[in-house]
Design a protein around this motif. Structure first.
Motif, PDB file in Angstrom:
ATOM      1  N   GLU A 100       0.830  -1.207   0.000  1.00 31.65           N
ATOM      2  CA  GLU A 100       0.000   0.000   0.000  1.00 31.65           C
ATOM      3  C   GLU A 100       0.866   1.259   0.000  1.00 31.65           C
ATOM      4  OE1 GLU A 100      -4.303  -1.043   1.934  1.00 31.65           O
ATOM      5  OE2 GLU A 100      -2.701  -0.519   3.342  1.00 31.65           O
ATOM      6  N   GLU A 101       1.963   1.249   0.739  1.00 30.13           N
ATOM      7  CA  GLU A 101       2.859   2.408   0.759  1.00 30.13           C
ATOM      8  C   GLU A 101       3.459   2.659  -0.626  1.00 30.13           C
ATOM      9  OE1 GLU A 101       5.682   1.382   3.719  1.00 30.13           O
ATOM     10  OE2 GLU A 101       4.361   1.880   5.415  1.00 30.13           O
ATOM     11  N   ILE A 102       3.844   1.580  -1.300  1.00 33.94           N
ATOM     12  CA  ILE A 102       4.411   1.694  -2.644  1.00 33.94           C
ATOM     13  C   ILE A 102       3.372   2.246  -3.617  1.00 33.94           C
ATOM     14  CG2 ILE A 102       5.133   0.279  -4.624  1.00 33.94           C
ATOM     15  CD1 ILE A 102       6.742  -1.430  -2.610  1.00 33.94           C
ATOM     16  N   VAL A 103       2.142   1.741  -3.521  1.00 33.63           N
ATOM     17  CA  VAL A 103       1.064   2.256  -4.377  1.00 33.63           C
ATOM     18  C   VAL A 103       0.851   3.746  -4.108  1.00 33.63           C
ATOM     19  CG1 VAL A 103      -1.403   2.145  -4.884  1.00 33.63           C
ATOM     20  CG2 VAL A 103      -0.089   0.026  -4.624  1.00 33.63           C
ATOM     21  N   GLY A 104       0.799   4.113  -2.833  1.00 36.06           N
ATOM     22  CA  GLY A 104       0.611   5.516  -2.479  1.00 36.06           C
ATOM     23  C   GLY A 104       1.695   6.409  -3.043  1.00 36.06           C
ATOM     24  N   GLU A 105       2.926   5.929  -2.984  1.00 36.74           N
ATOM     25  CA  GLU A 105       4.042   6.707  -3.523  1.00 36.74           C
ATOM     26  C   GLU A 105       3.939   6.835  -5.040  1.00 36.74           C
ATOM     27  OE1 GLU A 105       8.954   6.530  -3.706  1.00 36.74           O
ATOM     28  OE2 GLU A 105       7.874   5.305  -2.245  1.00 36.74           O
ATOM     29  N   ALA A 106       3.535   5.754  -5.689  1.00 42.10           N
ATOM     30  CA  ALA A 106       3.482   5.739  -7.154  1.00 42.10           C
ATOM     31  C   ALA A 106       2.406   6.659  -7.717  1.00 42.10           C
ATOM     32  CB  ALA A 106       3.262   4.314  -7.655  1.00 42.10           C
ATOM     33  N   ILE A 107       1.306   6.844  -6.983  1.00 40.43           N
ATOM     34  CA  ILE A 107       0.178   7.621  -7.524  1.00 40.43           C
ATOM     35  C   ILE A 107       0.089   9.038  -6.970  1.00 40.43           C
ATOM     36  CG2 ILE A 107      -1.177   5.514  -7.834  1.00 40.43           C
ATOM     37  CD1 ILE A 107      -2.874   6.664  -5.358  1.00 40.43           C
ATOM     38  N   LYS A 108       1.043   9.426  -6.157  1.00 45.75           N
ATOM     39  CA  LYS A 108       0.907  10.713  -5.446  1.00 45.75           C
ATOM     40  C   LYS A 108       0.803  11.924  -6.368  1.00 45.75           C
ATOM     41  CE  LYS A 108       5.898  11.203  -4.627  1.00 45.75           C
ATOM     42  NZ  LYS A 108       6.959  11.277  -3.581  1.00 45.75           N
ATOM     43  N   ASP A 109       1.345  11.810  -7.571  1.00 43.76           N
ATOM     44  CA  ASP A 109       1.283  12.940  -8.506  1.00 43.76           C
ATOM     45  C   ASP A 109       0.206  12.770  -9.571  1.00 43.76           C
ATOM     46  OD1 ASP A 109       3.425  14.257  -7.236  1.00 43.76           O
ATOM     47  OD2 ASP A 109       4.888  13.058  -8.354  1.00 43.76           O
ATOM     48  N   ILE A 110      -0.598  11.728  -9.446  1.00 45.31           N
ATOM     49  CA  ILE A 110      -1.684  11.481 -10.395  1.00 45.31           C
ATOM     50  C   ILE A 110      -2.978  12.029  -9.807  1.00 45.31           C
ATOM     51  CG2 ILE A 110      -3.028   9.709 -11.608  1.00 45.31           C
ATOM     52  CD1 ILE A 110      -0.583   7.868 -11.390  1.00 45.31           C
ATOM     53  N   PRO A 111      -3.786  12.773 -10.575  1.00 45.41           N
ATOM     54  CA  PRO A 111      -5.076  13.254 -10.046  1.00 45.41           C
ATOM     55  C   PRO A 111      -5.883  12.075  -9.510  1.00 45.41           C
ATOM     56  CG  PRO A 111      -4.598  14.314 -12.143  1.00 45.41           C
ATOM     57  CD  PRO A 111      -3.551  13.259 -11.957  1.00 45.41           C
ATOM     58  N   ARG A 112      -6.421  12.238  -8.305  1.00 47.36           N
ATOM     59  CA  ARG A 112      -7.064  11.112  -7.624  1.00 47.36           C
ATOM     60  C   ARG A 112      -8.209  10.499  -8.434  1.00 47.36           C
ATOM     61  NH1 ARG A 112      -8.751   7.238  -6.345  1.00 47.36           N
ATOM     62  NH2 ARG A 112      -9.265   6.331  -4.310  1.00 47.36           N
ATOM     63  N   ASP A 113      -8.952  11.321  -9.172  1.00 48.44           N
ATOM     64  CA  ASP A 113     -10.095  10.777  -9.910  1.00 48.44           C
ATOM     65  C   ASP A 113      -9.681  10.066 -11.204  1.00 48.44           C
ATOM     66  OD1 ASP A 113      -9.318  13.013 -11.339  1.00 48.44           O
ATOM     67  OD2 ASP A 113     -11.342  13.788 -11.620  1.00 48.44           O
ATOM     68  N   LYS A 114      -8.374  10.016 -11.470  1.00 51.20           N
ATOM     69  CA  LYS A 114      -7.880   9.337 -12.672  1.00 51.20           C
ATOM     70  C   LYS A 114      -7.387   7.923 -12.379  1.00 51.20           C
ATOM     71  CE  LYS A 114      -8.523  12.974 -15.237  1.00 51.20           C
ATOM     72  NZ  LYS A 114      -9.660  13.012 -16.197  1.00 51.20           N
ATOM     73  N   VAL A 115      -7.439   7.522 -11.124  1.00 51.99           N
ATOM     74  CA  VAL A 115      -6.966   6.202 -10.735  1.00 51.99           C
ATOM     75  C   VAL A 115      -7.976   5.561  -9.800  1.00 51.99           C
ATOM     76  CG1 VAL A 115      -5.619   7.047  -8.767  1.00 51.99           C
ATOM     77  CG2 VAL A 115      -4.952   4.927  -9.890  1.00 51.99           C
ATOM     78  N   GLN A 116      -8.125   4.246  -9.879  1.00 50.55           N
ATOM     79  CA  GLN A 116      -9.052   3.518  -9.016  1.00 50.55           C
ATOM     80  C   GLN A 116      -8.241   2.650  -8.051  1.00 50.55           C
ATOM     81  OE1 GLN A 116      -9.497   2.759 -12.715  1.00 50.55           O
ATOM     82  NE2 GLN A 116     -10.130   4.902 -12.629  1.00 50.55           N
ATOM     83  N   LEU A 117      -8.438   2.886  -6.764  1.00 45.50           N
ATOM     84  CA  LEU A 117      -7.700   2.159  -5.734  1.00 45.50           C
ATOM     85  C   LEU A 117      -8.573   1.066  -5.137  1.00 45.50           C
ATOM     86  CD1 LEU A 117      -5.862   5.079  -3.893  1.00 45.50           C
ATOM     87  CD2 LEU A 117      -4.974   3.549  -5.672  1.00 45.50           C
ATOM     88  N   LEU A 118      -8.097  -0.151  -5.255  1.00 42.00           N
ATOM     89  CA  LEU A 118      -8.793  -1.318  -4.727  1.00 42.00           C
ATOM     90  C   LEU A 118      -7.923  -1.916  -3.633  1.00 42.00           C
ATOM     91  CD1 LEU A 118      -9.754  -0.777  -7.684  1.00 42.00           C
ATOM     92  CD2 LEU A 118      -9.860  -3.254  -7.989  1.00 42.00           C
TER      93      LEU A 118
END
Length: 331
Positions: free
Chosen positions: A63-81
């Motif tokens: 989860e930490e790695i995922v959080g780091e990877a998406i931190k600069d992506i607009p939240r509504d452009k990615v789906q977190l499961l």
């Protein structure tokens, strides 16, 4: 990339969803954090907008790695499961297994989905992922010690609080899904499904089709078995769970690779790897919404995403399935 709506929800997922179990390192012989982050970023650049993770994967590391990877992506452009219901830091519930964390420390893992535990897990996941909501929150495994009603009412509370958009389950039978539906509207069931493991076709697939539920197929390449890269005589690294997995016994490797060799000409004719062809076949099976595909580096991530650049005809799907049904694995 292609996208499909999950069940009767408004959640649209990339048909290839990034499976972040291996990224967490646990049971996969460790992880290289930078490579894992870059794999997720490369996957996103290739159109993969959906990422599936869980707290137990590396005991928070995934989860930490995922959080780091998406931190600069607009939240509504990615789906977190993500998931809940497997505790390594609390000896309560249904004992699951003895294991070791990424540092080699002994840990005991319990399946536990009591209300207070779920609420705590959700808060911890939100922090690790660096977000204020989870798109799909899934119980990881059934917990025999907690009533399904208590579990699902807790998830429903999180939905009403805006911390979770949709509820999902993993590894649930059709009967368990029906029970859960009494207390919360389920979006999906995440279950193991691959060319060599098709048990869900008996009852889970028909139930999901009848009731408008999505199916997230995990381990569609049977943990690497169906990539064609693991040959008889292969030796796994220390800490890799596949060393003792029945699918990787010598006789099963021989038989599986014979099947893969028989469909390789079709893959070659389409400019696909065997792994890509396997993913394509999986996505064309009745009831399957998306396929989870893990990657440890950028090259694997881009290759997985590229699977959907081709299509399979009905005749080609039939040809593959007919050859597949001739395999007799020793399980």
């Amino acid at each position: 990339m292609k996208y499909r709506t999950l069940g009767d929800t408004e959640l649209k997922l990339s048909v290839i969803t990034f499976g972040a179990w291996a990224a967490g390192g646990w049971m996969w012989g460790g992880t290289e954090r930078k490579e894992a982050v870059n794999a997720i970023k490369a996957s996103y650049d290739a159109g993969v907008t959906s990422i599936d993770t869980a707290p137990i994967y590396g005991q928070g590391t995934s989860e930490e790695i995922v959080g780091e990877a998406i931190k600069d992506i607009p939240r509504d452009k990615v789906q977190l499961l993500t998931k809940f219901g497997m505790r390594w830091d609390l000896a309560k519930g249904d004992f699951a297994t003895h294991s070791q964390d990424n540092s080699g420390r002994d840990i005991d893992i319990y399946k536990y989905a009591g209300k207070e535990s779920i609420i705590k897990e959700c808060e911890d996941s939100l922090k690790r992922l660096g977000t204020d909501y989870i798109d799909l929150y899934q119980i990881h495994w059934p917990d025999r010690t907690t009533p399904i009603q208590e579990t699902m009412e807790a998830v429903d509370l999180l939905i009403r609080q805006g911390k979770v958009r949709y509820a999902g389950v993993c590894n649930y039978s059709a009967a368990q899904m029906a029970e859960a539906e009494k207390y919360v509207s389920l979006a999906s069931n995440q279950v193991p499904y691959s060319m060599v493991l098709r048990d869900i076709e008996k009852d889970v697939v028909p139930y999901c089709q009848e009731h408008g539920k999505g199916i997230l197929a995990y381990s569609p390449m049977q943990r690497g078995l169906l990539t064609g890269k693991i040959k008889p005589g292969h030796r796994f690294a220390g800490g890799d769970h596949r060393a003792s997995n029945v699918f990787f016994r010598e006789e099963n490797l021989v038989r599986t690779n014979a099947f893969l060799n028989s469909i390789k000409p079709l893959a070659d004719s389409k400019g696909l790897t065997l792994g890509q062809l396997v993913l394509l076949w999986t996505l064309e099976q009745p009831g399957i919404t998306i396929a989870l595909a893990g990657a440890r580096n950028e090259a694997q991530a881009v290759q997985n995403a590229g699977a959907v650049e081709q299509n399979l005809s009905e005749d080609e799907i039939r040809e593959i399935t007919e050859k597949l049904e001739q395999i007799e694995l020793v399980l």
